[in-house]
Design an enzyme around this catalytic site. Structure first.
Site, PDB file in Angstrom:
ATOM      1  N   GLU A  50       0.824  -1.209   0.000  1.00  0.00           N
ATOM      2  CA  GLU A  50       0.000   0.000   0.000  1.00  0.00           C
ATOM      3  C   GLU A  50       0.860   1.261   0.000  1.00  0.00           C
ATOM      4  OE1 GLU A  50      -3.065   0.373  -0.653  1.00  0.00           O
ATOM      5  OE2 GLU A  50      -3.581  -1.741  -0.629  1.00  0.00           O
ATOM      6  N   TYR A 133      -6.601   5.603   4.902  1.00  0.00           N
ATOM      7  CA  TYR A 133      -6.811   4.610   3.855  1.00  0.00           C
ATOM      8  C   TYR A 133      -5.969   3.347   4.123  1.00  0.00           C
ATOM      9  CZ  TYR A 133      -6.373   2.240  -0.583  1.00  0.00           C
ATOM     10  OH  TYR A 133      -6.358   1.276  -1.541  1.00  0.00           O
ATOM     11  N   ASP A 151     -10.251   5.407  -0.899  1.00  0.00           N
ATOM     12  CA  ASP A 151      -9.329   6.301  -1.611  1.00  0.00           C
ATOM     13  C   ASP A 151     -10.076   6.891  -2.809  1.00  0.00           C
ATOM     14  OD1 ASP A 151      -9.574   4.192  -3.339  1.00  0.00           O
ATOM     15  OD2 ASP A 151      -7.429   4.001  -3.756  1.00  0.00           O
TER      16      ASP A 151
END
Ligand code: SF4
Length: 244
Positions: A50, A133, A151
């Site tokens: 991520e 997020y 997001d």
């Protein structure tokens, strides 16, 4: 008109997000792309992916990710890694503050949590470089918890599904969608992991940015209000760019 009604008067609160869970996760399990971070999604692996994907395209990130995980397969390896080696592994990805924050967080996870990532929102959010997020992504994908990760892709998908015309930059919209998506999470850990990834996948492929949505191949078209009302292409609403 209330701000969150956007320009067309529709509100995401009137859309049943629980109705997308079954078709979306079934579709995801049929068509999902083969991505290296989807294999064995531990908190460490999900977190690294991520952070890499924050400013790097999926295709470009794949090789970096494999090289990184090969050199530093566990959080302990990253914590113990010297800065020069880390920067070498990150070379080409840019935005080096991401690598520095990874290093800091790995050390905290090892020193304060014995090498096991915490799963609660507050502790994760307190770690360097981890925003809302990423918290949602780690909690749902790795821990299998009903924790939405919203997001830009997910905002776009949800805005089209519900035909809510709220401006995408409205911070409150993100919080509203998080609250609306939470009950749509399945009860199983795998289901939670799949649901977050399915929303991400839809937003990255058939309902992608800067082009016409491919509604004909979307698993949610029967319930998508943007599709039904012919407004999908006009959503999400973006405020006009200011002249420089
Ligand atoms: Fe996006 Fe079209 Fe699917 Fe609606 S039906 S979610 S607009 S791809």
């Amino acid at each position: 008109m209330q701000k969150e009604n956007g320009q067309n008067g529709r509100r995401a609160e009137d859309f049943d997000f629980c109705a997308i869970t079954a078709p979306l996760t079934a579709w995801f399990n049929r068509v999902k792309r083969d991505l290296p971070w989807r294999e064995n999604p531990t908190p460490y692996r999900v977190w690294v992916s991520e952070i890499m994907l924050q400013q790097t395209r999926v295709e470009a990130a794949k090789d970096y990710y494999l090289r990184f995980l090969n050199a530093l397969p566990a959080v302990e390896d990253l914590a113990a890694c010297d800065e020069e080696t880390l920067m070498k592994l990150w070379e080409g990805l840019g935005y080096y503050s991401r690598a520095r924050n990874l290093h800091k967080t790995a050390k905290i996870v090892c020193e304060e949590y014995g090498g096991a990532f915490p799963s609660d929102e507050k502790s994760l959010r307190a770690l360097p470089g981890i925003g809302d997020y990423t918290v949602g992504a780690i909690r749902s994908i790795a821990f299998g918890l009903p924790s939405p990760a919203v997001d830009g892709n997910v905002l776009r998908v949800c805005s089209r599904l519900s035909a809510d015309g709220t401006e995408i930059s409205d911070e409150n919209f993100k919080a509203r969608l998080k609250a609306l998506l939470a009950p749509a999470y399945p009860e199983t850990a795998k289901g939670c992991s799949d649901f977050t990834q399915a929303l991400m996948e839809l937003g990255a492929t058939v309902c992608g940015p800067n082009r016409k949505p491919e509604c004909g191949s979307c698993p949610c078209r029967k319930i998508c209000l943007g599709y039904q009302h012919g407004t999908a292409e006009t959503l999400p609403v973006k405020s006009p760019k200011r002249e420089r």
